[in-house]
Scaffold this motif. Structure first.
Motif, PDB file in Angstrom:
ATOM      1  N   THR A 132       0.807  -1.220   0.000  1.00 11.04           N
ATOM      2  CA  THR A 132       0.000   0.000   0.000  1.00 11.04           C
ATOM      3  C   THR A 132       0.844   1.275   0.000  1.00 11.04           C
ATOM      4  N   THR A 133       2.148   1.144   0.050  1.00  9.53           N
ATOM      5  CA  THR A 133       3.050   2.281  -0.120  1.00  9.53           C
ATOM      6  C   THR A 133       4.214   1.841  -0.999  1.00  9.53           C
ATOM      7  N   LYS A 134       4.752   2.774  -1.748  1.00 10.28           N
ATOM      8  CA  LYS A 134       5.871   2.487  -2.637  1.00 10.28           C
ATOM      9  C   LYS A 134       6.795   3.698  -2.702  1.00 10.28           C
ATOM     10  N   THR A 135       7.940   3.496  -3.361  1.00  8.65           N
ATOM     11  CA  THR A 135       8.886   4.576  -3.625  1.00  8.65           C
ATOM     12  C   THR A 135       8.758   4.992  -5.080  1.00  8.65           C
ATOM     13  N   SER A 136       8.718   6.271  -5.322  1.00 10.71           N
ATOM     14  CA  SER A 136       8.498   6.784  -6.671  1.00 10.71           C
ATOM     15  C   SER A 136       9.604   6.371  -7.628  1.00 10.71           C
ATOM     16  N   GLU A 137       9.250   6.313  -8.918  1.00  4.81           N
ATOM     17  CA  GLU A 137      10.212   5.898  -9.934  1.00  4.81           C
ATOM     18  C   GLU A 137      10.752   7.080 -10.735  1.00  4.81           C
ATOM     19  N   ASP A 138      10.608   8.282 -10.171  1.00  5.59           N
ATOM     20  CA  ASP A 138      11.029   9.492 -10.869  1.00  5.59           C
ATOM     21  C   ASP A 138      12.430   9.954 -10.478  1.00  5.59           C
ATOM     22  N   GLY A 139      13.129   9.163  -9.664  1.00  4.81           N
ATOM     23  CA  GLY A 139      14.460   9.542  -9.221  1.00  4.81           C
ATOM     24  C   GLY A 139      14.460  10.360  -7.949  1.00  4.81           C
ATOM     25  N   LEU A 140      13.279  10.764  -7.465  1.00  2.00           N
ATOM     26  CA  LEU A 140      13.189  11.555  -6.239  1.00  2.00           C
ATOM     27  C   LEU A 140      13.082  10.681  -4.996  1.00  2.00           C
ATOM     28  N   ALA A 141      12.748   9.403  -5.191  1.00  2.00           N
ATOM     29  CA  ALA A 141      12.663   8.434  -4.096  1.00  2.00           C
ATOM     30  C   ALA A 141      11.715   8.884  -2.990  1.00  2.00           C
ATOM     31  N   LEU A 142      10.562   9.423  -3.374  1.00  2.00           N
ATOM     32  CA  LEU A 142       9.556   9.824  -2.404  1.00  2.00           C
ATOM     33  C   LEU A 142       8.545   8.703  -2.210  1.00  2.00           C
ATOM     34  N   GLN A 143       8.008   8.596  -1.005  1.00  6.24           N
ATOM     35  CA  GLN A 143       7.001   7.590  -0.711  1.00  6.24           C
ATOM     36  C   GLN A 143       5.624   8.069  -1.167  1.00  6.24           C
ATOM     37  N   TYR A 144       4.823   7.137  -1.648  1.00  6.65           N
ATOM     38  CA  TYR A 144       3.455   7.479  -2.005  1.00  6.65           C
ATOM     39  C   TYR A 144       2.545   6.320  -1.622  1.00  6.65           C
ATOM     40  N   GLY A 145       1.256   6.652  -1.466  1.00  6.90           N
ATOM     41  CA  GLY A 145       0.266   5.676  -1.026  1.00  6.90           C
ATOM     42  C   GLY A 145      -0.254   6.035   0.347  1.00  6.90           C
ATOM     43  N   GLY A 146      -1.580   5.865   0.533  1.00  9.27           N
ATOM     44  CA  GLY A 146      -2.175   6.199   1.816  1.00  9.27           C
ATOM     45  C   GLY A 146      -3.592   5.681   1.909  1.00  9.27           C
ATOM     46  N   SER A 147      -4.405   6.342   2.704  1.00  6.28           N
ATOM     47  CA  SER A 147      -5.774   5.863   2.952  1.00  6.28           C
ATOM     48  C   SER A 147      -6.822   6.957   2.782  1.00  6.28           C
ATOM     49  N   ASN A 148      -6.484   7.996   2.040  1.00  5.13           N
ATOM     50  CA  ASN A 148      -7.376   9.131   1.873  1.00  5.13           C
ATOM     51  C   ASN A 148      -7.832   9.241   0.418  1.00  5.13           C
ATOM     52  N   PRO A 149      -8.934   8.594   0.048  1.00  2.00           N
ATOM     53  CA  PRO A 149      -9.334   8.591  -1.363  1.00  2.00           C
ATOM     54  C   PRO A 149      -9.729   9.956  -1.889  1.00  2.00           C
ATOM     55  N   THR A 150     -10.082  10.903  -1.007  1.00  3.54           N
ATOM     56  CA  THR A 150     -10.517  12.231  -1.459  1.00  3.54           C
ATOM     57  C   THR A 150      -9.398  13.268  -1.358  1.00  3.54           C
ATOM     58  N   HIS A 151      -8.175  12.815  -1.259  1.00  2.00           N
ATOM     59  CA  HIS A 151      -7.029  13.745  -1.243  1.00  2.00           C
ATOM     60  C   HIS A 151      -7.201  14.840  -2.291  1.00  2.00           C
ATOM     61  N   ASN A 152      -6.833  16.058  -1.943  1.00  4.78           N
ATOM     62  CA  ASN A 152      -6.941  17.212  -2.833  1.00  4.78           C
ATOM     63  C   ASN A 152      -5.570  17.845  -3.013  1.00  4.78           C
ATOM     64  N   GLY A 153      -4.998  17.683  -4.207  1.00  8.61           N
ATOM     65  CA  GLY A 153      -3.704  18.291  -4.511  1.00  8.61           C
ATOM     66  C   GLY A 153      -3.817  19.602  -5.252  1.00  8.61           C
ATOM     67  N   GLY A 154      -5.054  20.093  -5.427  1.00  7.33           N
ATOM     68  CA  GLY A 154      -5.240  21.372  -6.086  1.00  7.33           C
ATOM     69  C   GLY A 154      -6.112  21.272  -7.318  1.00  7.33           C
ATOM     70  N   THR A 155      -5.978  22.269  -8.186  1.00 10.64           N
ATOM     71  CA  THR A 155      -6.782  22.373  -9.403  1.00 10.64           C
ATOM     72  C   THR A 155      -5.892  22.749 -10.571  1.00 10.64           C
ATOM     73  N   LEU A 156      -5.884  21.925 -11.604  1.00  8.70           N
ATOM     74  CA  LEU A 156      -5.153  22.225 -12.836  1.00  8.70           C
ATOM     75  C   LEU A 156      -6.166  22.360 -13.953  1.00  8.70           C
ATOM     76  N   ARG A 157      -6.340  23.577 -14.447  1.00  7.33           N
ATOM     77  CA  ARG A 157      -7.260  23.835 -15.554  1.00  7.33           C
ATOM     78  C   ARG A 157      -6.527  24.585 -16.660  1.00  7.33           C
ATOM     79  N   PHE A 158      -6.659  24.099 -17.872  1.00  5.96           N
ATOM     80  CA  PHE A 158      -6.050  24.702 -19.047  1.00  5.96           C
ATOM     81  C   PHE A 158      -4.543  24.895 -18.834  1.00  5.96           C
ATOM     82  N   VAL A 159      -3.876  23.748 -18.730  1.00  2.33           N
ATOM     83  CA  VAL A 159      -2.429  23.704 -18.512  1.00  2.33           C
ATOM     84  C   VAL A 159      -1.790  22.891 -19.629  1.00  2.33           C
ATOM     85  N   ARG A 160      -0.708  23.404 -20.180  1.00  2.00           N
ATOM     86  CA  ARG A 160       0.042  22.647 -21.184  1.00  2.00           C
ATOM     87  C   ARG A 160       1.476  22.447 -20.706  1.00  2.00           C
TER      88      ARG A 160
END
Length: 389
Positions: A132-160
């Motif tokens: 249920t947790t892992k280490t990212s594969e982007d070279g940053l070695a950050l942990q991800y995974g949790g128990s909050n399905p409604t997590h809010n990381g913000g709003t991205l609208r009309f982004v390229r």
């Protein structure tokens, strides 16, 4: 640097940017200029302007960063590895509009020059062996995974995001145009473009977030990719155009977990331009519109597939026996109302040790299928080219 940050903060008050609720033209203002670097541990608004992104910028937990409409943020490969990272607990608010998108690009306009936008959350994941947790594969070695399905990381609208997908460290760690690590359903992803990156256009690593009006154009690896039990339920209008170099239109896996859940996407267009080669050249058979492997599944409807005419290619590829037995035969892969142009084979196995046979309830074709329905505009136009044509 403190003086620069202070100047930007002041200017963000003086120049409130070009965003508007009705997307109408704004009164012209002088764009702010400045550099964005380091860790951001406060709330900050970047007014309409031209900014330089230098290094791996991290939005820390408890901080909110806002970009106003029309802003351009430029990385530079000559200065090292660049990326915009939203750590778990941080928020990114991008207030682009159809006429004034927020563009993240790179100075040399070379695919694979920077790391794109990487967001982390604490929504559930299910990695290999059910972890249920892992280490990212982007070279940053950050942990991800949790128990909050409604997590809010913000709003991205009309982004390229342009020219991302950087491979870093030893060449095995990879970044995409947009990378979403255990991001939750409280996050808004609407009208996003991943343009000419050297890896995937969009990749979901578990989580519950959904995306609306997503365009993946000219990315070298897969247009859309996910793993770790991603289960977004409200996805609509996905458009992929592969040209020059490209692997699968959609690569779908569930980290070898036979999940009881699956993601849902309606209105999908997958197109491949003539002459498009895979990353590995003619020896790499990664040229199918959709590939399912490692127990990947999903419910997909209203698909338009065209251009996948390379000898041996198929619209849908089932890569392994377990995925066929547990997902196809158990009705966890549903592909309905699909139109396949160019005479492409509908579906096939990746070998001869099993045969793929969808139940009619889970596979249907229709000449009236339309695929994605997305409104064009400046947000989906690069160098005068409408990406949706």
């Amino acid at each position: 640097m403190k003086k620069l940050v202070l100047s930007i903060a002041v200017l963000s008050i003086v120049f409130p940017g070009c965003s508007s609720d009705d997307d109408s033209p704004s009164t012209p203002v002088t764009p702010v200029t400045g550099e964005i670097t380091g860790e951001i541990s406060d709330n900050r608004t970047y007014a309409f302007g031209d900014y330089t992104l230098k290094g791996i910028v991290r939005i820390k937990s408890g901080s909110t960063v806002i970009f106003d409409a029309g802003s351009i943020i430029t990385a530079d490969v000559s200065n090292g590895v660049d990326a915009l990272v939203i750590e778990d607990g941080g928020k990114l608010i991008v207030n682009g509009t159809a006429s004034e998108p927020v563009v993240f690009t790179e100075e040399s306009e070379t695919p694979g020059s920077w790391g794109g936008i990487i967001m982390y959350g604490d929504a559930p994941i299910m990695g290999a062996s059910g972890v249920t947790t892992k280490t990212s594969e982007d070279g940053l070695a950050l942990q991800y995974g949790g128990s909050n399905p409604t997590h809010n990381g913000g709003t991205l609208r009309f982004v390229r995001v342009e020219y991302a997908g950087k491979k870093i460290t030893d060449g095995t760690s990879e970044m995409n145009g947009f990378s979403f690590y255990s991001v939750g359903s409280g996050t808004v992803l609407e009208n996003l473009v991943s343009y000419k990156g050297a890896d995937d256009g969009f990749e979901f690593y578990g989580g519950t977030v959904s995306g609306k009006n997503l365009i993946s154009y000219g990315n070298f690896d897969d247009s859309f990719d996910w793993q770790d039990g991603w289960q977004g339920q409200s996805n609509t209008n996905w458009y992929a155009y592969q040209t020059g170099t490209g692997n699968f239109g959609m690569e779908i896996e569930a980290s070898n977990n036979n999940n009881s859940f699956f993601p849902k996407v309606i209105n999908i267009t997958l197109k491949r331009a003539p002459g498009t080669q895979t990353e590995g050249g003619s020896s790499a058979a990664e040229y199918d519109a959709i590939q399912f492997k490692k127990q990947g599944n999903g419910d997909f409807s209203n698909l338009l597939i065209s251009g996948y005419t390379t000898t041996g290619a198929t619209a849908v590829r089932i890569q392994d026996l377990n995925t066929n037995s547990d997902q196809v035969n158990q009705g966890k892969i549903k592909i309905t109302n699909v139109k396949i142009n160019d005479g492409t084979t509908p579906y096939a196995a990746a070998g001869t040790d099993f045969t793929v046979a969808f139940d009619p309830a889970n596979w249907s074709v229709s000449n009236s299928a339309t695929g994605a329905s997305i409104s064009a505009g400046n947000w989906a136009t690069v160098n005068g080219i409408n990406l949706l044509q």
